[in-house]
Each structure stands twice: as structure tokens, then as C-alpha cells.
Design a protein around this motif. Structure first.
Motif, short mmCIF file in Angstrom:
data_model
loop_
_atom_site.label_atom_id
_atom_site.label_comp_id
_atom_site.label_asym_id
_atom_site.label_seq_id
_atom_site.Cartn_x
_atom_site.Cartn_y
_atom_site.Cartn_z
N HIS A 94 14.34 -5.34 -22.02
CA HIS A 94 15.60 -5.91 -21.42
C HIS A 94 15.73 -7.11 -21.10
O HIS A 94 14.63 -7.98 -20.80
CB HIS A 94 15.52 -5.24 -19.93
N GLY A 95 16.84 -7.90 -21.47
CA GLY A 95 16.83 -9.28 -21.24
C GLY A 95 18.25 -9.99 -20.79
O GLY A 95 19.19 -9.06 -20.97
N CYS A 96 18.22 -11.08 -20.99
CA CYS A 96 19.77 -11.79 -20.64
C CYS A 96 19.46 -13.18 -21.38
O CYS A 96 18.90 -13.90 -21.42
CB CYS A 96 19.89 -11.83 -19.26
N ASP A 97 20.74 -13.49 -22.27
CA ASP A 97 20.97 -14.76 -22.78
C ASP A 97 21.92 -15.43 -21.73
O ASP A 97 22.95 -15.10 -21.34
CB ASP A 97 21.86 -14.38 -23.99
N PHE A 98 21.62 -16.53 -21.32
CA PHE A 98 22.27 -17.40 -20.43
C PHE A 98 22.69 -18.70 -21.41
O PHE A 98 21.92 -19.34 -21.83
CB PHE A 98 21.47 -18.16 -19.29
N LEU A 99 24.06 -18.64 -21.50
CA LEU A 99 24.69 -19.83 -22.25
C LEU A 99 25.56 -20.71 -21.43
O LEU A 99 26.25 -20.30 -20.49
CB LEU A 99 25.40 -19.10 -23.23
N HIS A 100 25.48 -22.04 -21.70
CA HIS A 100 26.10 -22.82 -21.05
C HIS A 100 27.07 -23.65 -22.34
O HIS A 100 26.49 -23.83 -23.44
CB HIS A 100 25.59 -23.89 -20.40
N PHE A 101 28.19 -24.02 -21.99
CA PHE A 101 29.10 -24.64 -23.26
C PHE A 101 29.66 -25.62 -22.73
O PHE A 101 29.79 -26.15 -21.44
CB PHE A 101 30.41 -23.53 -23.36
N ASP A 102 29.54 -26.75 -23.78
CA ASP A 102 29.74 -28.21 -23.60
C ASP A 102 31.38 -28.24 -23.47
O ASP A 102 32.27 -27.37 -23.60
CB ASP A 102 29.27 -29.15 -24.62
N ASP A 103 32.13 -29.64 -23.47
CA ASP A 103 33.54 -29.76 -23.47
C ASP A 103 34.09 -29.28 -24.66
O ASP A 103 35.34 -29.12 -24.68
CB ASP A 103 33.67 -31.19 -23.31
N ASP A 104 33.39 -29.24 -25.78
CA ASP A 104 33.99 -28.80 -27.06
C ASP A 104 33.94 -27.31 -27.34
O ASP A 104 34.32 -26.73 -28.32
CB ASP A 104 33.11 -29.33 -28.29
N GLY A 105 33.36 -26.61 -26.27
CA GLY A 105 33.24 -25.07 -26.20
C GLY A 105 32.13 -24.70 -27.25
O GLY A 105 31.99 -23.31 -27.53
#
Length: 141
Positions: A94-105
Motif C-alpha cells: 500500500h502506498g502513496c505518491d505525493f506530487l507537487h506541481f510547479d508554476d508550469d503544471g
């Protein structure tokens, strides 16, 4: 006041869609050049698009029955948590991907966490077996 929102199935994020369709070109296109990947089984983060894309290709080779089961987004859409289930060498993960997006998406920060320990261990062993190929793929990008 809630700080995030549950994303409805029909509003699936493009990254989730690309992964679920195993569209590796689309996955790579969503990565910023300066993305930093933080692995659940390695101490140091991996900076750069080429190595992150190679790691993700390796992960897709070792995960069996991979599926996202929940998607959570911040109100501004710049942070996403994608909860998944998979198997590695017969062990449930079981897991989780944590994503952050920059100003360009584009994804500029990608952190993965997994549980239980037996699943994390199986993932670490399977990814270690992929390490030479990952390095070759990253160098060839």
C-alpha cells in the motif's frame, strides 16, 4: 475549513491517467526537468527528469496489479496525493505518491511512501535488481 478535496473519478489527474494506462511518454512529459524524486527505499533523493523517469519505468516493471484507489488534491491543485495498492513478488504493498506541481503544471517534487515493511522490503529488493538498468536508461536519456 478543509484544506484539500477529494477528486472525483471523472476528474482524474493526467498523471494518474498516464500511469494507469502505462503511458510512459505521457508520464515523462509531466515531469519538470528539475524534478526531485524521493524513494521509499533509498536514503537520498534523486534529482532530475531522466533518473526519475527511469525509476518510474522500473517501478512499473516490478509492480503487479498496480491500481490507484484514491486521489486527493489541495484546493489550489498544486499538491496531489495518489493512494495506491500493488503487489511485489507476491507481497501486498500500500502506498502513496505525493506530487507537487510547479508554476508550469509540471511535477517538481515526487515523494513515494509504502507500507507494510514486508512490502517495502520486497520493493527494495525488486528495485535493487533493476538498478543497473535504471542507471543505463537515465544515462541514455
Amino acid at each position: 475549513m478543509p484544506t484539500g478535496r477529494h477528486v472525483e473519478e471523472n476528474a482524474m489527474h493526467p498523471f494518474r491517467k498516464a500511469v494507469e494506462e502505462r503511458d510512459l511518454e505521457a508520464v515523462e512529459a509531466l515531469l519538470a526537468d528539475d524534478v526531485v524524486f524521493t524513494s521509499p527505499v533509498a536514503f537520498r533523493p534523486y534529482p532530475g527528469k531522466a533518473v526519475t523517469a527511469a525509476i518510474l519505468r522500473g517501478v512499473l516493471r516490478v509492480f503487479e496489479n498496480f491500481r490507484y484507489v484514491r486521489e486527493i488534491a489541495s484546493a489550489d491543485g498544486r499538491d496531489h496525493a495518489l493512494v495506491f495498492k500493488a503487489e511485489v513478488d507476491g507481497r501486498e504493498v500500500h502506498g502513496c505518491d505525493f506530487l507537487h506541481f510547479d508554476d508550469d503544471g509540471l511535477i517538481d517534487d515526487f515523494t513515494v511512501m509504502v507500507r507494510p515493511l514486508s512490502g517495502a522490503t520486497a520493493l527494495a529488493e525488486a528495485m535493487a535488481a533493476q538498478f543497473d538498468r535504471i542507471q543505463q536508461e537515465a544515462a541514455g536519456s
